[in-house]
Design a protein around this motif. Structure first.
Motif, PDB file in Angstrom:
ATOM      1  N   CYS A  92      24.876  37.178 -51.256  1.00 54.03           N
ATOM      2  CA  CYS A  92      25.073  38.811 -50.936  1.00 54.03           C
ATOM      3  C   CYS A  92      24.937  39.061 -49.398  1.00 54.03           C
ATOM      4  O   CYS A  92      23.949  38.009 -48.554  1.00 54.03           O
ATOM      5  CB  CYS A  92      23.708  39.395 -51.728  1.00 54.03           C
ATOM      6  N   CYS A 125      20.907  40.975 -48.887  1.00 59.19           N
ATOM      7  CA  CYS A 125      19.605  40.256 -49.234  1.00 59.19           C
ATOM      8  C   CYS A 125      19.667  38.811 -49.048  1.00 59.19           C
ATOM      9  O   CYS A 125      18.844  38.160 -49.296  1.00 59.19           O
ATOM     10  CB  CYS A 125      19.054  40.786 -50.442  1.00 59.19           C
ATOM     11  N   PHE A 143      20.058  41.917 -57.164  1.00 57.30           N
ATOM     12  CA  PHE A 143      18.677  42.237 -56.549  1.00 57.30           C
ATOM     13  C   PHE A 143      18.753  43.559 -55.478  1.00 57.30           C
ATOM     14  O   PHE A 143      17.884  44.137 -55.914  1.00 57.30           O
ATOM     15  CB  PHE A 143      18.486  40.607 -55.741  1.00 57.30           C
ATOM     16  N   CYS A 144      19.592  43.540 -54.821  1.00 53.49           N
ATOM     17  CA  CYS A 144      19.444  44.645 -53.830  1.00 53.49           C
ATOM     18  C   CYS A 144      20.701  45.785 -54.020  1.00 53.49           C
ATOM     19  O   CYS A 144      20.498  46.895 -53.340  1.00 53.49           O
ATOM     20  CB  CYS A 144      19.703  44.190 -52.233  1.00 53.49           C
ATOM     21  N   CYS A 149      25.408  42.901 -55.882  1.00 53.84           N
ATOM     22  CA  CYS A 149      24.227  42.250 -55.927  1.00 53.84           C
ATOM     23  C   CYS A 149      22.997  42.876 -56.954  1.00 53.84           C
ATOM     24  O   CYS A 149      22.702  43.815 -56.917  1.00 53.84           O
ATOM     25  CB  CYS A 149      23.595  41.862 -54.738  1.00 53.84           C
TER      26      CYS A 149
HETATM   27 ZN   LIG Z   1      21.631  41.479 -52.378  1.00 55.93          ZN
END
Ligand SMILES: [Zn+2]
Length: 1176
Positions: free
Chosen positions: A506, A509, A530-531, A528
């Motif tokens: 990514c 992040c 996650f973010c 992503c």
């Molecule tokens: Zn990310």
């Protein structure tokens, strides 16, 4: 990428994935199943499309966004660009001009005085015995390895087998229909445990008799303190009965008789032996001991009626659509449906639902037997069983009734239930899927989330908000063992080589490509998990999407379909952009008087070649290990050896200026075993002779570590020092220590002064080691205090291990030491590692526990990490989590492998998020919680008082259970203790942590033993901590000689022991065989070859190989136990009523401790009282 690197640390070859497959390859794969990763295809692509989250400004330092600061490299943060604070450039590799090697002198035979000036001529002689040459160094491929190779060679091995069984009606999920969408928002039906009616009112002062240590029957049989030869690995003889207790053993108090109220809080002396049990609650209005049927209550609160407690209940619709559960192999119910914890008294009611109100599943009732006792005391009897072992002098008033321990939630029952219900295969396809317990035998199939052997969480359903998490008082923590040893049937993480492109990440992040990412724009970008940022897919990595939005190469790329995998790292991930070399091991042998006299030097030199060096780790399929080896001996000065293959004899080079150690040779010090075999053989055969006359009793340690560090630095290799060391380093040199032992401080408020390092020398040296990736393992062989608290710092900071063999005697302890060393050398390892945890936006790791170094707030630096070491981290909110998205965790470890290849190991775990506390309480993993609580307690030991440490655990336990009682359990009598099914053993295990010698050890163990235990606990994985805090007790007197079945464990209490029985108790560190007084002589004859138990030579802890089925079975059981633990446990034989028995009893953790620590029953009563206080 060298195709010769198919494997990984002997766990079987790692399949290599290079780039996108051709179309033909896909055809051979299982077709993509739309539901297979329904846990990941959580929502429409747009859901991640929001604007980037602004950088968080919460209290914790870890951020999911781009990291600031000097560490911003490959792991997201240019780690090697800026260089760590403890810079490797501090010193020139060879110590500036000292490079000139002293003239090396060929060594021959004959004794050689080690004291010398500068360099020493070794006496030579032609009458040198021929070099000892061990077994051939060929690859000793085990059958396990072969099996693994075969298994893993198939490309489909590591790939998920397709859609697993889905719950009825859970068809293909439309995009956006999160897994949780099927779930009713408020799924009750989790089990509760109702313990017996524990009214804390105590009719009489029950505490007095048995809390008086003078009157304690145990005190009569205590051995004298300070026995010369403690028999165990820990080496702690029992002693000091009258010494300071752990706080529970305070002077007996007469509890006031209080009608209708609570007893007063005992103000920090919570369990002074008062009977907290009390009389039945007359006003409860319930059938004595039975919970109100919860269904009516729950229906009122909008909850589904609970399913019946039978196992089949879990598959009924009323089990709240907890739809991830049935997808587990076997469709077995999760932990919370395991029904009643068995107890004799609840059999009839439990098995005949018609006769009683249908109980909540998992509810622990059956307290009727208690209520029939009038009055009874819960506080006393639990500690001292009235059984046959009770000496006649028992102070227990015969008329007292006591709480039946069978009424308490039983760990044996929980373990057995989980084994029965969760054994077999665990598929990781489901988000937030609870793994089986660590005590259950199961095979994990990686289907998108990592094997629980790598990562375990205290919870698999995270509260969405910080407030909710706080109110539960349950910490969210992960225990990560990134290189855990997998079972033979399990596939190791495959190795992915993306060539020049390197791992795809990514852009914001820096999370590594994983199965949770979603590809958009026809596959040109990915979002992503996650973010939420969208990143362009590199052209080389592009693949088209199929009609479900899945990449067409999905099943050919481990990073898209598995939870764990390795990437080959590019130069960008290497120090200074240079690919690393293979690591080195340096063996550093103390050759002082003590070391020679005990036979240690001889033993090491004799066994190093044949048992240790042949086990140097190597890639599967490789002929030989790439690891370089070097040898050093030392006492008051340091001797290096040139073992270059071209030499006829090894050369010794002596460094006696210890203030500024330098490495006197570069070439020929670190060699490949295969290239210098003869010279190494010669050296190892000469060392014992050279130092046979050693009279040196003062030794150094600091300069030895410094020398090893400099040698690795000069050679530009990461590696490990294996230091074999006997005594306190009192010789005049850097790192000199003084004897400051004061055992009587243990257990007092001042204990932290002797449990903390006496100097920061080893801490600082450890930091230097970190900058050069030099990990230090120390094997101690002390006959007296060596200040483990100070020395262990070097191991702690460098990710090293420590081993301790007190009063080492070659014939008794030699094999154990060699086994430990062998495991330590050959086990999987990673070097020069940096671990980074990434999490979904909204949570982040804030605290780390284990043996490592951190120079900033996010990167865990591990000079080395092996398959047994774990890092625990606490995770907290810095924002809200979204219930429909769930939460993701990615563990990334950048490391150098045993061949020197730079790699990244990635583990991914997806978790559910919840807004109902009931959901949280249904998905907690107690063993991991205990692992975390113990490590937290270890930290408290060094910062707070023993009382604070103890009370923190008790308070946390009470608060967690009070929260459950308040928010999740149905209203019922306050006299009832109601425990959540997943955590019904929390009081028991919390008490075990409090009682543990590492955490609350009093002066009955040595200061070094205490520090040693603390060091071990702080890096324990969950499996190790589970058995360490609640030992395994196995009857072995009634083994069926015609069966290979492993005996079933029993509860750790003296009242479970029969006088005619024989039992094995083990906790991963120590192992005992307890032999009852009335044991069948025939059994003794068969196992020990003597006529009676009295004739057993208990100092000889090795069982004889007698040719009969009983002997064979007993040895098989012990062998299997040892194979499950990573430290070789010495077997200590304890006869009933022998002097050693109190020490054995110490491990019977359900009983009251010798120094007054609480029994399980006492503690449960106390916690119950605390809960009531909290609720009031
Ligand atoms: Zn990310």
């Amino acid at each position: 990428m060298n195709p010769q690197f198919p494997g990984q640390y002997g766990q079987g070859p790692q399949p290599i994935y290079r780039g996108p497959p051709g179309p033909g390859q896909i055809g051979g794969q299982r077709p993509p199943g739309p539901n297979m990763y329904n846990g990941h295809n959580m929502g429409p692509p747009g859901q991640f499309g929001g604007p980037p989250q602004p950088p968080k400004t919460g209290p914790g330092p870890v951020q999911n966004g781009p990291q600031q600061g000097s560490y911003s490299g490959p792991q997201g943060d240019n780690y090697y660009g800026a260089g760590p604070p403890t810079s490797i450039q501090n010193k020139p590799p060879m110590g500036q001009g000292q490079f000139q090697p002293p003239s090396g002198i060929s060594l021959g035979g004959g004794p050689m005085p080690p004291s010398s000036m500068g360099m020493q001529r070794g006496p030579t002689g032609p009458n040198q015995p021929p070099p000892h040459i061990g077994p051939p160094l060929g690859p000793p491929t085990s059958t396990g390895q072969i099996a693994n190779q075969i298994g893993a060679m198939s490309l489909s091995g590591p790939l998920p087998p397709g859609p697993g069984p889905l719950p009825p009606g859970a068809g293909p999920l439309p995009p956006g229909a999160g897994l949780r969408g099927n779930q009713p928002p408020n799924s009750m039906g989790q089990g509760s445990v109702m313990a017996p009616h524990l009214d804390p009112r105590s009719p009489t002062g029950m505490g007095s008799p048995s809390t008086s240590s003078a009157a304690s029957p145990h005190s009569m049989s205590m051995p004298p303190s300070g026995r010369g030869m403690p028999p165990s690995g820990i080496g702690m003889p029992p002693s000091n009965i009258g010494g300071p207790g752990s706080g529970f053993g305070s002077a007996p108090q007469q509890p006031p008789h209080i009608v209708g109220g609570m007893p007063p809080s005992s103000m920090g002396m919570p369990l002074s032996g008062q009977g907290y049990g009390g009389a039945p609650h007359p006003s409860s209005g319930m059938v004595p001991g039975y919970a109100t049927p919860l269904s009516s209550v729950e229906t009122q609160s909008g909850m589904n009626p609970p399913p019946p407690m039978s196992f089949s209940g879990s598959t009924t619709p009323s089990s709240t659509g907890y739809n991830q559960q049935p997808t587990f192999a076997g469709g077995l119910p999760p932990n919370q449906y395991t029904g009643f914890p068995g107890g004799p008294s609840l059999g009839p009611g439990a098995s005949q639902p018609g006769s009683q109100p249908p109980p909540q599943q998992g509810q622990f009732m059956g307290a009727n037997s208690i209520h029939s006792m009038q009055p009874y005391s819960a506080g006393l009897g639990g500690a001292m069983p009235p059984g046959s072992r009770q000496p006649a002098s028992s102070m227990q008033p015969p008329q007292q009734k006591r709480l039946d321990p069978d009424q308490m939630p039983s760990p044996i029952q929980v373990i057995e239930d989980d084994r029965r219900n969760r054994g077999g295969t665990f598929q990781t396809s489901v988000k937030g899927g609870m793994p089986p317990l660590v005590t259950t035998d199961f095979i994990t199939q990686d289907q998108g989330n990592c094997n629980p052997a790598f990562v375990r969480s205290t919870m698999y359903n995270i509260p969405c908000t910080s407030d909710m998490m706080k109110s539960s008082n349950i910490p969210m923590a992960l225990t990560v063992s990134p290189f855990a040893k997998l079972k033979e049937q399990e596939t190791p993480p495959p190795l992915v080589d993306l060539g020049e492109v390197g791992p795809v990440r990514c852009k914001r992040c820096k999370a590594y490509m994983n199965s949770y990412n979603i590809f958009i724009d026809g596959g040109r970008r990915f979002q992503c998990a996650f973010c939420g940022a969208a990143t362009d897919v590199p052209a080389e990595y592009f693949a088209h999407l199929d009609h479900t939005g899945k990449r067409t190469d999905f099943y050919n790329r481990p990073e898209l379909c598995l939870g764990s995998y390795d990437f080959v790292a590019t130069k960008d991930y290497c120090k200074n952009g240079v690919l690393p070399q293979a690591p080195a091991f340096i063996f550093m042998i103390d050759v002082s008087y003590n070391s020679v006299k005990s036979g240690l030097v001889n033993l090491i030199c004799e066994r190093l070649k044949c048992d240790i060096l042949v086990n140097l780790p190597k890639e599967a399929g490789s002929e030989e290990s790439e690891i370089r080896v070097g040898f050093v001996t030392y006492a008051k000065e340091i001797h290096f050896y040139n073992v270059k293959g071209s030499l006829a004899q090894p050369q010794m080079l002596v460094v006696s200026d210890l203030e500024d150690v330098f490495v006197p040779l570069l070439d020929g010090f670190l060699v490949k075993l295969s290239e210098s075999e003869a010279v190494i053989d010669s050296l190892l055969s000469q060392i014992p002779e050279m130092f046979v006359e050693s009279r040196e009793t003062e030794i150094v340690l600091g300069p030895v570590i410094q020398a090893g560090l400099d040698a690795l630095k000069s050679a530009e290799r990461s590696g490990k020092l294996f230091i074999f060391h006997t005594s306190l380093p009192i010789a005049e040199a850097p790192g000199k220590l003084k004897n400051r032992d004061d055992r009587k401080l243990l257990g007092t408020e001042k204990e932290k002064t002797i449990l903390s390092p006496q100097t920061n020398f080893y801490t600082k040296l450890g930091q230097d080691c970190v900058s050069a990736a030099c990990s230090v393992d120390i094997f101690l062989f002390p006959n007296s205090y060596v200040d483990v608290a100070t020395i262990a710092e070097i191991c702690r900071i460098t990710g090293g291990n420590m081993y301790k063999y007190s009063y080492f005697q070659c014939d008794i302890d030699g094999d154990r030491f060699i086994e430990d060393l062998k495991q330590d050398v050959k086990g999987q390892k990673a070097f020069d590692a940096i671990m980074r945890i990434r999490t979904s936006t909204g949570i982040r790791p804030v605290d780390f526990f284990g043996n490592f170094y951190m120079s900033n707030t996010t990167d865990v630096e591990l000079c080395a990490i092996d398959c047994y070491q774990a890092v625990t981290m606490e995770i907290k909110h810095d924002d809200k989590l979204n219930e429909s998205d769930g939460a993701f965790i990615q563990v990334a470890v950048l490391y150098t492998g045993i061949t020197g290849q730079r790699r990244l190991r990635i583990h991914n775990l997806s978790l559910n998020c919840c807004v109902q506390l009931a959901d949280l309480f249904r998905s907690c993993e107690l063993d991991t919680l205990i692992n975390y609580m113990a490590k937290f307690a270890i930290r408290n030991v060094l910062n707070k008082t023993p009382k604070d440490t103890r009370e923190h655990i008790m308070t946390q336990t009470a608060e967690i259970l009070a929260c459950y009682r308040k928010n999740c359990a149905s209203p019922s009598s306050a006299g009832q203790l109601i425990l959540p099914e997943c955590m019904k053993l929390l009081p028991l295990y919390a008490n075990c942590v409090i009682k543990n010698d590492g955490i609350q050890g009093g002066s009955d163990i040595s200061t070094d033993d205490r520090s040693y235990l603390m060091h071990m606990i702080s890096s324990m994985d969950v499996k190790s901590s589970s058995v360490f805090f609640y030992p395994r007790l196995l009857p072995i007197h009634n083994l069926d000689p015609h069966s290979a079945e492993f005996p079933a464990a029993i509860r750790c209490s003296s009242e479970r022991l029969q006088e005619d029985g024989v039992y094995i108790l083990e906790n991963g560190i120590s192992m005992f065989m307890w032999i009852g007084h009335n044991v069948d002589p025939a059994w003794v004859k068969e196992v020990f070859g003597v006529q009676s138990a009295a004739q057993i030579d208990i100092d000889k802890c090795r069982l004889m190989d007698l040719d009969n089925p009983t002997s064979q079975r007993v040895r098989d059981v012990i062998k299997r136990i040892r194979s499950e633990r990573h430290r070789y446990m010495k077997l200590t034989v304890v006869r009933q009523r022998d002097n050693l028995e109190p020490w054995f009893n110490h491990f019977l953790v359900e009983d009251k401790g010798l120094t007054g620590s609480a029994s399980y029953v006492d503690f449960l009563c106390h916690i119950h009282k605390e809960i009531r206080n909290l609720l009031n």
